[in-house]
Design a protein around this motif. Structure first.
Motif, PDB file in Angstrom:
ATOM      1  N   HIS A 135      40.944 179.337  58.442  1.00 24.35           N
ATOM      2  CA  HIS A 135      41.568 178.154  57.857  1.00 24.35           C
ATOM      3  C   HIS A 135      41.372 178.058  56.356  1.00 24.35           C
ATOM      4  CE1 HIS A 135      42.663 175.727  61.625  1.00 24.35           C
ATOM      5  NE2 HIS A 135      42.425 176.985  61.983  1.00 24.35           N
TER       6      HIS A 135
ATOM      7  N   TYR B 235      44.741 178.620  54.725  1.00 25.21           N
ATOM      8  CA  TYR B 235      45.663 177.516  54.443  1.00 25.21           C
ATOM      9  C   TYR B 235      45.457 176.989  53.027  1.00 25.21           C
ATOM     10  CZ  TYR B 235      46.989 177.058  59.402  1.00 25.21           C
ATOM     11  OH  TYR B 235      47.472 177.278  60.674  1.00 25.21           O
TER      12      TYR B 235
ATOM     13  N   TYR C 114      43.848 169.424  52.743  1.00 28.46           N
ATOM     14  CA  TYR C 114      43.296 170.249  53.815  1.00 28.46           C
ATOM     15  C   TYR C 114      41.828 170.563  53.584  1.00 28.46           C
ATOM     16  CZ  TYR C 114      43.804 173.088  57.946  1.00 28.46           C
ATOM     17  OH  TYR C 114      43.692 173.557  59.234  1.00 28.46           O
TER      18      TYR C 114
ATOM     19  N   HIS D 136      40.037 167.493  54.891  1.00 30.01           N
ATOM     20  CA  HIS D 136      40.098 167.534  56.355  1.00 30.01           C
ATOM     21  C   HIS D 136      39.132 168.563  56.929  1.00 30.01           C
ATOM     22  CE1 HIS D 136      41.657 168.899  60.266  1.00 30.01           C
ATOM     23  NE2 HIS D 136      41.819 170.088  59.706  1.00 30.01           N
ATOM     24  N   HIS D 137      39.131 169.757  56.368  1.00 29.86           N
ATOM     25  CA  HIS D 137      38.369 170.845  56.963  1.00 29.86           C
ATOM     26  C   HIS D 137      36.874 170.663  56.782  1.00 29.86           C
ATOM     27  CE1 HIS D 137      37.458 175.180  57.879  1.00 29.86           C
ATOM     28  NE2 HIS D 137      38.375 174.909  58.789  1.00 29.86           N
TER      29      HIS D 137
ATOM     30  N   GLY E 183      45.351 171.213  64.972  1.00 29.97           N
ATOM     31  CA  GLY E 183      46.569 170.677  64.371  1.00 29.97           C
ATOM     32  C   GLY E 183      47.478 169.967  65.343  1.00 29.97           C
TER      33      GLY E 183
ATOM     34  N   SER F 141      44.844 164.607  61.332  1.00 28.74           N
ATOM     35  CA  SER F 141      44.965 165.047  59.937  1.00 28.74           C
ATOM     36  C   SER F 141      45.187 166.544  59.828  1.00 28.74           C
ATOM     37  CB  SER F 141      43.715 164.630  59.158  1.00 28.74           C
ATOM     38  OG  SER F 141      42.540 165.173  59.749  1.00 28.74           O
ATOM     39  N   GLY F 142      44.671 167.322  60.791  1.00 25.27           N
ATOM     40  CA  GLY F 142      44.920 168.750  60.763  1.00 25.27           C
ATOM     41  C   GLY F 142      46.397 169.073  60.862  1.00 25.27           C
TER      42      GLY F 142
ATOM     43  N   GLY G 163      48.041 167.963  57.466  1.00 26.16           N
ATOM     44  CA  GLY G 163      47.752 168.894  56.384  1.00 26.16           C
ATOM     45  C   GLY G 163      48.539 170.190  56.516  1.00 26.16           C
ATOM     46  N   LYS G 164      48.620 170.715  57.731  1.00 24.70           N
ATOM     47  CA  LYS G 164      49.359 171.959  57.939  1.00 24.70           C
ATOM     48  C   LYS G 164      50.852 171.755  57.699  1.00 24.70           C
ATOM     49  CE  LYS G 164      45.985 173.707  61.242  1.00 24.70           C
ATOM     50  NZ  LYS G 164      45.616 173.828  62.655  1.00 24.70           N
TER      51      LYS G 164
ATOM     52  N   SER H  98      47.982 178.338  63.809  1.00 23.09           N
ATOM     53  CA  SER H  98      47.761 177.034  64.434  1.00 23.09           C
ATOM     54  C   SER H  98      47.800 177.147  65.956  1.00 23.09           C
ATOM     55  CB  SER H  98      48.817 176.036  63.945  1.00 23.09           C
ATOM     56  OG  SER H  98      48.547 174.733  64.428  1.00 23.09           O
TER      57      SER H  98
END
Length: 508
Positions: A308, A311, A330, A333-334, A383, A388-389, A392-393, A419
């Motif tokens: 990830h 991304y 992202y 989020h991550h 995702g 939020s995943g 963001g993606k 994903s």
């Protein structure tokens, strides 16, 4: 309000000194550590609000002008990273305290853990606030020196071996970074980021490309992008759960932050953007294929961590406001989701006695709350809408579609495949560890009905639950967070607000 800028660095360092002096008073150590991180979070929140309203805040350390002196700069990106990282480190600290109390501090020696943890925090905050390449290097070295200690806590053979690998790789990255710093100073006469904006533009294209490549190599190792990521799956999973969570959630993102800062401020556009997207594609696919092949949850999550990162690098490579804002979103989020999942894995290991999928089962029935704590961030990581995943993606893939180039479209396809494979990997963990019947050796299994069921400490469960809620909360505040990320991305790409603020040395 400029007096707030150095506090996220100074306060943890003072706290580290205090906890070191209180090594024989564990309760005082715990209180000081939580108070220090609480104050740091409050200051970071104030900086976030102030930079959103007034723009970047700048402090010349010791009142020395650049290039002789070092400046600390809090802009929107730095302030956002401070808030997110401090929130995460505070929750992990509480988790580690709960684990230490439950284990009698056998797994996390109090006299060593607290000062080292606060020094790590100071290194992280210094890296985010640095307006100077050498000070950025100092921030990296502070957090890396602390991370060496944290990684080898307990002194087991596996941890020493993993720590050795981590030290060697980190030293290699540091040497490359230091050589790059020397070359930059030799070519420009300064290491101040704002001054480098103009001076690098005057250099020959070949020299600029060499300097850019060396910095990207150093930061790429720290961010664990392909093919510089082979060290990570063997290093992070061996540490105690709180340390693994901090490393996985935060340390690689500092490398990503450094890439974002230097690529937008010092080397905007150019041919390297294409290379970044190719690297991002391989990072996505190689990382997630490695995750799918794992039978240990820690290693599986370590490979998804690598994947990830792709991304984020993709968003940087696009070089647009949409791509960069998606990358910033992202990153936030991550950090939260990856940290949460590693804390949950620590709880799984405590309850089931292992993180191997071959030895786990039935956790959804035996520990329903633990199942929820894993299920929600796992869906977020994969995702699944509306988390939020997913948002963001989608933002990153939309930015790739708008770009319209062949590599961008290839990245969009690679991102979608990644994903889906992330969903497969998390579903694999759910099916084997939570859904199927527990094996005979697990607590609560039919053939082991007389065995006592492990109790999960409240001080470990509570901060994990808080991070799960924060991860869900990112969905609720996604609109304002995307707006904030877009503003930060616009300022980063224009470069003017940052440069003018540093030149004046005051709030614009």
């Amino acid at each position: 309000m400029t007096w707030l800028v150095p506090l996220p660095v100074v306060v943890p360092l003072l706290g580290a000194a205090m906890t070191l002096m209180m090594s024989r008073a564990p309760r005082v150590q715990r209180l000081v550590s939580m108070t220090v991180l609480g104050l740091t979070l409050a200051v970071s929140g104030a900086l976030l609000v102030t930079t959103a309203v007034k723009g970047p805040l700048v402090v010349a350390v010791g009142a020395w002008p650049a290039p002789l002196g070092i400046v600390l700069v809090a802009d929107q990106l730095a302030a956002l990273m401070l808030v997110v990282s401090t929130t995460m480190t505070l929750c992990v600290l509480i988790y580690s305290i709960g684990q230490g109390l439950a284990d009698g501090a056998s797994q996390a020696p109090v006299s060593v853990f607290h000062p080292t943890y606060l020094i790590l925090t100071a290194g992280v905050t210094n890296a985010f606030l640095s307006g100077d390449l050498f000070n950025l290097y100092v921030g990296f070295e502070i957090l890396l020196a602390a991370s060496y200690v944290l990684l080898t806590l307990g002194g087991t053979e596996n941890r020493i071996r993993a720590g050795t690998t981590y030290v060697v790789v980190s030293l290699l990255s540091s040497v490359v970074f230091l050589i790059a710093i020397g070359l930059v100073y030799s070519a420009t006469g300064t290491l101040n980021l704002a001054q480098l904006v103009e001076r690098l533009d005057m250099l020959p294209q070949g020299l600029r490309l060499t300097l850019q490549g060396m910095l990207l190599l150093a930061f790429g190792i720290k961010a664990a992008v392909f093919p510089l990521s082979a060290w990570l799956p063997d290093s992070y999973p061996t540490a105690i759960a709180p340390v693994t969570a901090v490393f996985a959630g935060l340390l690689t993102k500092i490398g990503v932050y450094a890439i974002i800062r230097t690529e937008t401020l010092l080397f905007p556009g150019g041919r390297v953007a294409t290379i970044l997207m190719v690297v991002a594609l391989f990072t996505l696919l190689v990382g997630i294929l490695g995750a799918v092949a794992q039978s240990d949850i820690k290693r599986l999550l370590s490979f998804t961590l690598i994947s990830h990162i792709g991304y984020m690098v993709f968003g940087v490579g696009l070089g647009s406001v949409a791509g960069l804002s998606g990358a910033i979103f992202y990153v936030v989020h991550h950090i939260m989701i990856q940290t949460t999942l590693f804390l949950v894995v620590g709880l799984i290991e405590r309850y089931g006695g292992s993180t191997s999928l071959n030895r786990l089962g039935g956790l959804a029935r035996l520990a329903p709350l633990l199942a929820v704590l894993f299920f929600v961030p796992a869906l977020n990581l994969a995702g699944i809408p509306p988390f939020s995943g997913f948002l963001g993606k989608v933002a990153l893939l939309e930015a790739g579609v708008v770009d319209g180039g062949l590599i961008a479209w290839t990245m969009v396809a690679g991102g979608a495949i990644t994903s889906l494979l992330t969903l497969y990997a998390t579903a694999k963990v759910w099916n084997l560890a939570f859904w199927r019947a527990p094996p005979p050796r697990m607590p609560g299994a039919a053939s082991d009905a007389g065995a006592s069921t492990p109790v999960l400490p409240v001080m470990m469960m509570a901060p994990t639950l808080v991070l799960v809620v924060v991860g869900v909360g990112l969905t609720l505040v996604a609109g304002p967070l995307f707006d904030f990320s877009a503003d930060a991305a616009t300022d980063l790409l224009s470069r003017t607000p940052y440069v003018e603020a540093v030149e004046r040395g005051v709030t614009p």
